[in-house]
Enzyme design. Structure first.
Site, PDB file in Angstrom:
ATOM      1  N   GLU A 232       0.827  -1.202   0.000  1.00 57.60           N
ATOM      2  CA  GLU A 232       0.000   0.000   0.000  1.00 57.60           C
ATOM      3  C   GLU A 232       0.861   1.252   0.000  1.00 57.60           C
ATOM      4  O   GLU A 232       1.929   1.266   0.610  1.00 57.60           O
ATOM      5  CB  GLU A 232      -0.914  -0.014   1.238  1.00 57.60           C
ATOM      6  N   GLU A 343      -9.979   5.760   2.820  1.00 58.17           N
ATOM      7  CA  GLU A 343     -10.342   4.991   4.006  1.00 58.17           C
ATOM      8  C   GLU A 343     -10.277   5.892   5.227  1.00 58.17           C
ATOM      9  O   GLU A 343      -9.389   6.739   5.335  1.00 58.17           O
ATOM     10  CB  GLU A 343      -9.383   3.809   4.187  1.00 58.17           C
TER      11      GLU A 343
END
Length: 428
Positions: A232, A343
């Site tokens: 990520e 997120e």
């Protein structure tokens, strides 16, 4: 004959007993205080030993205007090489190949966006042969739940359909406080990397242990088990991790679904940095403004077709470093899914939905210069070719709080706007 104790003597004994009781209570409280101090001292000693391990000796240290200290650490002394799987690893200065641009690649010629950079560059630089590392402090560790949790994401559980399959796209978590607005592709493709350009904002965070991020996920493995592999990268605002509300460049990796392996940035051994200009974990500046200039960053992650390492580049194809193939199980082969998006963590600290913002804090429908965006979505295929994404699926768990809207054009290729304010009259 029965002898009676004089009343004065009885009173005196009672007073002495009371005094003795008070003395014992005082000694007990003092002992508890001393024990508490001993525990604190032991914890502090453990924290210092940990910091001595991750804060490697610096050739030069730079005091950034944002308060960070950036240490210039010799490349061959970096923490990554302390990993037991990398003790015989030879640092790769360059990948064997970079992704080739396919003929169908969309080039963005937009003049209304600008590239963001990093604050610490205003006051210094790291010499060749070193890498810039944001120094961790005792306060950084104390903000974490524990020393063990410092630099790690919480373990996650994916909701299941009756058939035993994950009910959502990977890393989309329901019931564990994590909420998303994402686009994804995969399942029927062989994926070897992904790229996107993301504009940078400074979302408001309601509670210190909440965060807001915008990132690329490169995934493989079991989405409903403990062997998910994930790489990520993107930008995030996390007061708990960094001690402020500035957006920062970050990376993360795990090979066991966030249980034990992996961490943010360079807070554990694993990611090998090769660049002396980019500090992972450092703040990004300038940032986008409402109805004003838009500043964005470009991130590319891809698998070296010969050596199997996963490389990352930033901005105009500037190499940052790589995750060695030895760290992974499923990603030693390829990725099975790629996600792009936002997120947040919703702790519901006051019983209501958090007001922590995603992206700019505006819904997708507000569009350019108001909403957050990911543009020029691309993937790397088995031929190591970088090509525009033709089809994506979008998902927002709670569109009344955070949403997403995708489209495509000749300049931005496949793109989407996303984000939201969190708590509002429709999001309770």
């Amino acid at each position: 004959m029965i002898l009676m104790m004089p009343p004065a003597r009885k009173t005196k004994l009672r007073d002495l007993s009371l005094l003795l009781l008070l003395l014992l209570l005082l000694l007990f409280l003092l002992d508890r205080g001393a024990a508490s101090k001993r525990v604190s001292s032991l914890r502090l000693a453990r924290i210092r030993r940990h910091l001595d391990m991750i804060n490697k000796p610096a050739l030069r240290s730079i005091q950034s205007p944002d308060g960070d200290i950036i240490d210039c650490v010799r490349s061959h002394k970096q923490l990554a090489l302390d990993h037991p799987l990398l003790k015989d690893h030879i640092i790769q200065r360059l990948p064997s190949e970079r992704p080739a641009f396919s003929g169908g690649r969309v080039m963005s010629n937009s003049t209304i966006t600008k590239q963001a950079w990093q604050n610490w560059h205003h006051v210094g630089h790291c010499p060749k042969g070193t890498i810039p590392v944001r120094r961790s402090s005792i306060d950084d560790v104390l903000r974490a739940k524990s020393l063990y949790h410092y630099g790690k994401k919480r373990h996650r559980r994916w909701p299941m359909n009756p058939g035993g399959r994950s009910a959502y796209a990977p890393d989309v978590v329901s019931g564990n406080g994590h909420e998303h607005a994402i686009a994804y592709t995969g399942t029927d493709q062989e994926l070897y990397g992904a790229k996107a350009t993301i504009n940078v904002w400074e979302p408001s965070i309601q509670v210190g242990n909440e965060f807001s991020l915008s990132q690329i996920w490169v995934l493989s493995g079991s989405f409903d088990g403990s062997d998910l592999n994930s790489i990520e990268a993107g930008w995030q605002v996390s007061p708990e991790l960094y001690g402020d509300s500035r957006p920062r460049l970050f990376t993360y990796w795990t090979s066991d679904a966030y249980q034990v392996t992996g961490c943010y940035n360079l807070l554990c051994s694993g990611f090998i940095q090769t660049n002396n200009k980019i500090a992972i974990g450092a703040s990004i500046s300038p940032i986008s403004s409402f109805d004003g200039n838009q500043f964005d960053i470009s991130i590319l992650i891809w698998k070296d077709p010969k050596l199997g390492d996963w490389w990352m580049s930033f901005g105009d194809d500037m190499l940052v470093g790589y995750w060695p193939a030895e760290l992974f199980t499923h990603l030693t082969d390829r990725a099975t899914m790629v996600e792009w998006g936002g997120e947040v963590v919703n702790t519901r600290s006051d019983g209501r939905h958090t007001s922590t913002q995603m992206g700019s804090g505006r819904f997708a429908e507000e569009g350019f210069a108001r909403s957050s965006y990911f543009r020029n979505l691309e993937i790397v295929d088995a031929d190591n070719s970088l090509s525009p994404v033709q089809s994506i699926t979008t998902l927002a768990e709670n569109p009344n709080c955070y949403d997403i809207k995708s489209s495509a054009n000749s300049d931005w290729g496949t793109y989407f706007y996303y984000g939201g304010p969190g708590s509002n009259p429709r999001c309770l």
